[in-house]
Design a protein around this motif. Structure first.
Motif, short mmCIF file in Angstrom:
data_model
loop_
_atom_site.label_atom_id
_atom_site.label_comp_id
_atom_site.label_asym_id
_atom_site.label_seq_id
_atom_site.Cartn_x
_atom_site.Cartn_y
_atom_site.Cartn_z
N PRO A 9 0.76 -1.16 0.04
CA PRO A 9 0.23 0.21 -0.13
C PRO A 9 0.83 1.23 -0.02
O PRO A 9 0.41 2.32 -0.67
CB PRO A 9 -0.80 -0.10 1.32
CG PRO A 9 -0.66 -1.67 1.62
CD PRO A 9 0.34 -2.12 1.24
N ASN A 10 2.10 1.18 0.54
CA ASN A 10 2.85 2.36 0.64
C ASN A 10 3.88 2.45 -0.63
O ASN A 10 4.51 3.59 -0.83
CB ASN A 10 4.00 2.48 1.70
CG ASN A 10 3.01 2.46 3.30
OD1 ASN A 10 1.96 2.94 3.06
ND2 ASN A 10 3.86 1.98 4.08
N ASP A 29 -1.27 -6.33 1.15
CA ASP A 29 -1.21 -5.72 2.61
C ASP A 29 -0.82 -6.82 3.40
O ASP A 29 -1.61 -7.52 3.75
CB ASP A 29 -2.12 -4.87 3.00
CG ASP A 29 -2.15 -3.90 4.14
OD1 ASP A 29 -1.06 -4.19 4.87
OD2 ASP A 29 -2.97 -3.21 4.42
N THR A 33 -4.93 -3.36 6.92
CA THR A 33 -5.39 -2.24 7.82
C THR A 33 -6.36 -1.39 7.10
O THR A 33 -7.07 -0.57 7.81
CB THR A 33 -4.21 -1.56 8.31
OG1 THR A 33 -3.52 -1.15 6.99
CG2 THR A 33 -3.32 -2.22 9.33
N TRP A 34 -6.28 -1.22 5.70
CA TRP A 34 -7.03 -0.34 4.91
C TRP A 34 -7.95 -0.97 4.24
O TRP A 34 -9.00 -0.40 3.56
CB TRP A 34 -5.91 0.67 4.27
CG TRP A 34 -5.05 1.11 4.93
CD1 TRP A 34 -3.84 0.85 5.17
CD2 TRP A 34 -5.32 2.25 6.07
NE1 TRP A 34 -3.07 1.54 5.85
CE2 TRP A 34 -3.97 2.52 6.66
CE3 TRP A 34 -6.35 3.08 6.49
CZ2 TRP A 34 -3.82 3.65 7.44
CZ3 TRP A 34 -6.15 4.00 7.31
CH2 TRP A 34 -5.10 4.12 7.77
N SER A 42 -10.89 -3.54 12.02
CA SER A 42 -9.60 -3.14 11.85
C SER A 42 -8.67 -3.35 13.22
O SER A 42 -9.50 -3.42 14.21
CB SER A 42 -9.72 -1.63 11.67
OG SER A 42 -8.43 -0.94 11.72
N TYR A 65 -13.32 0.11 9.54
CA TYR A 65 -12.18 0.43 8.28
C TYR A 65 -12.43 1.78 7.86
O TYR A 65 -11.49 2.52 7.28
CB TYR A 65 -11.91 -0.66 7.25
CG TYR A 65 -11.47 -1.90 7.64
CD1 TYR A 65 -10.30 -2.07 7.58
CD2 TYR A 65 -12.25 -2.97 8.16
CE1 TYR A 65 -9.62 -3.26 8.19
CE2 TYR A 65 -11.78 -4.02 8.64
CZ TYR A 65 -10.25 -4.18 8.48
OH TYR A 65 -9.77 -5.62 9.09
N ARG A 66 -13.67 2.20 7.76
CA ARG A 66 -13.94 3.51 7.44
C ARG A 66 -13.48 4.48 8.53
O ARG A 66 -13.31 5.73 8.18
CB ARG A 66 -15.62 3.65 7.23
CG ARG A 66 -16.11 2.94 5.82
CD ARG A 66 -17.26 3.24 5.65
NE ARG A 66 -17.88 2.69 4.31
CZ ARG A 66 -18.58 3.29 3.59
NH1 ARG A 66 -19.07 4.33 3.98
NH2 ARG A 66 -18.75 2.62 2.24
N LEU A 68 -11.00 4.24 10.72
CA LEU A 68 -9.61 4.46 10.73
C LEU A 68 -8.86 5.57 10.00
O LEU A 68 -8.21 6.10 10.77
CB LEU A 68 -8.95 3.06 10.37
CG LEU A 68 -7.52 2.84 10.58
CD1 LEU A 68 -6.98 2.94 12.12
CD2 LEU A 68 -6.85 1.61 9.90
N PRO A 69 -9.43 5.81 8.90
CA PRO A 69 -8.58 7.00 8.18
C PRO A 69 -8.94 8.51 9.08
O PRO A 69 -8.19 9.18 9.15
CB PRO A 69 -9.17 7.16 6.97
CG PRO A 69 -9.58 5.50 6.33
CD PRO A 69 -9.95 5.02 7.95
N THR A 72 -6.74 8.61 12.07
CA THR A 72 -5.39 8.70 11.92
C THR A 72 -5.10 10.05 11.10
O THR A 72 -3.94 10.32 10.87
CB THR A 72 -4.80 7.39 11.15
OG1 THR A 72 -5.47 7.54 9.83
CG2 THR A 72 -4.83 6.35 11.70
#
Length: 77
Positions: A9-10, A29, A33-34, A42, A65-66, A68-69, A72
């Motif tokens: 993902p990165n 991944d 996590t995403w 998550s 999971y929605r 989490l962003p 962060t």
């Protein structure tokens, strides 16, 4: 000669590299996590008790999971 590009993902541009090569690109991944799943929440959220009906647990898991962003966002600007 690649038939598939598997990218982290990165890895900036992993998807675009696959597209340029004309092959499928798949995000791999090592710690999911995403990518939303109904199978489990998550990693930052607790699991619901086993007595909760499966459809409710699956919806909750996807919701984590929605969220989490949003949690962060402050850390990453």
């Amino acid at each position: 000669g690649a038939e598939l590009v598997v990218f982290h993902p990165n890895a900036v541009g992993g998807y675009h590299l696959a597209e340029a090569l004309g092959v499928p690109g798949v995000m791999g991944d090592p710690m999911p996590t995403w990518v939303p799943t109904g199978a489990f929440p998550s990693f930052v959220f607790p699991e619901l008790p086993r007595g909760v009906p499966l459809p409710v647990r699956a919806a909750y898991n996807r919701l984590t999971y929605r969220l989490l962003p949003r949690l962060t966002r402050g850390m990453y600007g």
